[in-house]
Design an enzyme around this catalytic site. Structure first.
Site, PDB file in Angstrom:
ATOM      1  N   GLU A   1      -0.162   9.275  -0.515  1.00 21.71           N
ATOM      2  CA  GLU A   1      -0.094   8.577  -1.806  1.00 21.71           C
ATOM      3  C   GLU A   1      -0.730   7.213  -1.669  1.00 21.71           C
ATOM      4  O   GLU A   1      -0.499   6.504  -0.681  1.00 21.71           O
ATOM      5  CB  GLU A   1       1.359   8.312  -2.249  1.00 21.71           C
ATOM      6  CG  GLU A   1       2.194   9.507  -2.568  1.00 21.71           C
ATOM      7  CD  GLU A   1       3.623   9.102  -2.972  1.00 21.71           C
ATOM      8  OE1 GLU A   1       3.833   7.973  -3.463  1.00 21.71           O
ATOM      9  OE2 GLU A   1       4.514   9.927  -2.757  1.00 21.71           O
TER      10      GLU A   1
ATOM     11  N   GLU B   1       4.558   8.878 -15.918  1.00 21.47           N
ATOM     12  CA  GLU B   1       5.747   9.734 -15.931  1.00 21.47           C
ATOM     13  C   GLU B   1       6.907   8.994 -16.586  1.00 21.47           C
ATOM     14  O   GLU B   1       7.447   8.048 -16.029  1.00 21.47           O
ATOM     15  CB  GLU B   1       6.082  10.153 -14.495  1.00 21.47           C
ATOM     16  CG  GLU B   1       5.002  11.036 -13.879  1.00 21.47           C
ATOM     17  CD  GLU B   1       5.161  11.223 -12.375  1.00 21.47           C
ATOM     18  OE1 GLU B   1       6.138  11.861 -11.959  1.00 21.47           O
ATOM     19  OE2 GLU B   1       4.311  10.712 -11.619  1.00 21.47           O
TER      20      GLU B   1
ATOM     21  N   LYS C   1      10.594   8.215 -14.990  1.00 18.99           N
ATOM     22  CA  LYS C   1      10.769   7.336 -13.831  1.00 18.99           C
ATOM     23  C   LYS C   1      11.415   6.043 -14.308  1.00 18.99           C
ATOM     24  O   LYS C   1      11.474   5.787 -15.517  1.00 18.99           O
ATOM     25  CB  LYS C   1       9.408   7.049 -13.221  1.00 18.99           C
ATOM     26  CG  LYS C   1       8.793   8.272 -12.554  1.00 18.99           C
ATOM     27  CD  LYS C   1       8.021   7.842 -11.364  1.00 18.99           C
ATOM     28  CE  LYS C   1       8.113   8.896 -10.282  1.00 18.99           C
ATOM     29  NZ  LYS C   1       7.356   8.504  -9.102  1.00 18.99           N
TER      30      LYS C   1
ATOM     31  N   GLU D   1       6.802   1.636 -12.439  1.00 23.52           N
ATOM     32  CA  GLU D   1       6.971   3.005 -11.923  1.00 23.52           C
ATOM     33  C   GLU D   1       6.484   4.071 -12.915  1.00 23.52           C
ATOM     34  O   GLU D   1       6.064   5.150 -12.513  1.00 23.52           O
ATOM     35  CB  GLU D   1       8.436   3.268 -11.580  1.00 23.52           C
ATOM     36  CG  GLU D   1       8.945   2.497 -10.368  1.00 23.52           C
ATOM     37  CD  GLU D   1       8.414   3.056  -9.054  1.00 23.52           C
ATOM     38  OE1 GLU D   1       8.228   4.277  -8.964  1.00 23.52           O
ATOM     39  OE2 GLU D   1       8.176   2.255  -8.132  1.00 23.52           O
TER      40      GLU D   1
END
Ligand SMILES: *[C@@H]1O[C@H](CO)[C@@H](O)[C@H](O)[C@H]1NC(C)=O
Ligand SMILES: *[C@@H]1O[C@H](CO)[C@@H](O)[C@H](O)[C@H]1NC(C)=O
Ligand SMILES: *[C@@H]1O[C@H](CO)[C@@H](O)[C@H](O)[C@H]1NC(C)=O
Length: 346
Positions: A265, A318, A321, A326
Site C-alpha cells: 500500500e 470509502e 472508514k 481515511e
C-alpha cells in the site's frame, strides 16, 4: 526414486518461473481494492474500470468471491489477503489453513494468477502478531499439499506497516523495534528460505504530517530534485525510497538480506478537514509520481536496479472508514469518475 524425479524437476521449474516473472515484471504497478463503503460499484464494473485504465495488478484484502469471480480470466494478477480475524485459526489449526486454500485458491488458480498470499495486514505489533508466522507456515504447508490442484507456485507473505521500525533514520540505521524483533526474525527467515517478498505499507503522507517542520513537502511528493538525505554513500531525493530502505536495513539485521520488499500500500489522501497536506493537488502529484517512479527500473538507493513493485491505496473513496482523510484516499469516486487525472499506462 524414479517417481520422485519428475515432481522435483517440476517444482524446480515452477520455482524458476516464479523468480523469472518477479524479476521481469517487477515494475508494474497495481491498486488496492478496499471495500469499506456502502455505495461501491459491483466487482464486474470495477474489473472493467481497471482494464480500461491499464491496471494489471490488484491487492484484495480478503477472499471476496464476487470479486474473485469477476477477476477470472481478466489478466489482472492478485495479491490475496486473509482476514485478520482468521489469523488465529490459520496459525493454530492446519486443517483450517487447508480448507482456506481449497476454498479460496484451488477453484481460481487456473483463471487468476495469484502473485502472493498475505497472512494478515498490519497486525504486528499487537495481540494477533504471534499467529502470523504459524499462519504463514500452515498456509505454505496447505499450498504444498494442494500442489497437484494448483497451476503454479504461490508465495506466502504478510503485510505490515512501517510502525514495526524502532529506528528509521537515516535509512541505513533502520531496525525493527524491540517488541517485534523476534517475530520479524522468524518471518524474515521464512521469506528468505522460500524466496518470497515481504509486503510493506509505505506512507510518506503520514511521516510528513507527523513531522512537517523537518520534512520538505517536495521530498514527500517526489517533486523535488535535491538530495535531501545523504546516508553514507547513498543519496535520497524522495521519502518513499528512504522509508523502503529503512525496512531493507532492518531486514538485513535479522537475516533477511535477500528478501525483496513489495509495497502493498502507498497513497495520499485528497481531502481532510483542516485543508492541510491532504489536497487534490498533492494527491495527484504524489500518486502520479509514485507510479512513474516505481514503473522505472531504478529501484531504491539501497537496492538499485530492481524496481519496487507497488500497489496504490486505493481504487475508491470509502465512506464507511473513519471520517476525514481515511475516507479520501481513492483515485475514483464510487460513481467511477476519477478524483483527479491519474496515469497508469507506462
Ligand atoms: C510539488 O507539487 C505540489 C502539488 O502540486 C506543489 O504545490 C509544489 O509547488 C510542487 N513543488 C515543487 C518544488 O515543484
Ligand atoms: C534483483 O533482484 C534479484 C532477485 O531478488 C537479484 O538476484 C538481483 O541481484 C537484483 N538485481 C539488482 C541489480 O540488484
Ligand atoms: C461523481 O461523484 C462526484 C463526487 O460525489 C461528483 O462530483 C461527480 O459529479 C459525479 N460524476 C458523475 C458523472 O455523476
Amino acid at each position: 526414486m524414479e517417481m520422485g524425479r519428475p515432481l522435483c524437476c517440476l517444482t524446480a521449474f515452477y520455482f524458476l518461473l516464479t523468480l523469472f516473472s518477479f524479476d521481469t515484471e517487477a515494475g508494474i504497478v497495481g491498486v488496492n481494492y478496499g471495500m469499506v463503503g456502502n455505495n461501491l460499484p459491483p466487482p464486474s464494473q470495477v474489473v472493467a474500470l481497471l482494464k480500461s485504465r491499464s491496471i494489471t495488478r490488484l491487492h484484495l484484502f480478503f477472499p471476496n468471491h464476487d470479486a474473485l469471480q469477476a477477476l477470472q480470466n481478466s489478466g489482472i494478477e492478485v495479491i490475496l489477503g486473509t482476514l485478520n480475524q482468521d489469523l488465529q485459526s490459520l496459525g493454530s489449526d492446519p486443517s483450517f489453513a487447508k480448507s482456506w486454500v481449497n476454498t479460496n485458491l484451488v477453484p481460481y488458480s487456473k483463471t487468476i494468477r495469484f502473485r502472493c498470499i498475505s497472512a494478515g495486514n498490519e497486525v504486528i505489533p499487537g495481540d494477533l502478531a504471534a499467529y502470523v508466522f504459524p499462519a504463514m507456515e500452515n498456509l505454505k504447508a496447505a499450498l504444498n499439499a494442494a500442489e497437484q490442484q494448483l497451476a503454479y507456485n504461490i508465495p506466502v507473505s504478510t503485510s505490515m506497516s512501517t510502525s514495526i521500525l524502532g529506528l528509521s533514520y537515516p535509512p541505513s540505521r533502520g531496525e525493527f523495534s524491540g517488541d517485534v524483533i523476534s517475530v520479524m526474525r522468524s518471518i524474515a527467515g521464512f521469506l528468505a528460505a522460500n524466496g518470497s517478498p515481504l509486503l510493506v505499507n509505505v506512507y510518506p503522507y503520514f511521516a510528513y504530517v507527523s513531522n512537517q517542520k523537518q520534512i520538505p513537502l517536495s521530498y514527500a511528493l517526489f517533486n523535488g530534485t535535491n538530495v535531501v538525505v545523504k546516508d553514507g554513500e547513498l543519496e535520497y531525493r524522495n521519502l518513499f525510497d528512504a522509508m523502503t530502505d529503512a525496512v531493507y536495513s532492518a531486514l538485513e539485521k535479522v537475516g533477511g538480506a535477500s528478501v525483496r520488499i513489495v509495497v502493498s500500500e502507498s497513497g495520499w489522501p485528497s481531502k481532510d478537514e483542516n485543508g492541510g497536506a491532504a489536497s487534490i493537488a498533492n494527491a495527484r502529484m504524489y500518486n502520479n509520481n509514485l507510479i512513474a517512479h516505481v514503473s522505472g527500473a531504478s529501484g531504491t538507493p539501497r537496492r538499485p536496479g530492481n524496481s519496487t513493485e507497488s500497489y496504490v491505496f486505493a481504487i475508491f473513496n470509502e465512506n464507511l472508514k473513519p471520517p476525514g482523510t481515511e475516507q479520501n484516499f481513492g483515485l475514483f469516486y464510487p460513481n467511477m469518475t476519477e478524483v483527479y487525472p491519474i496515469d497508469f499506462a507506462y
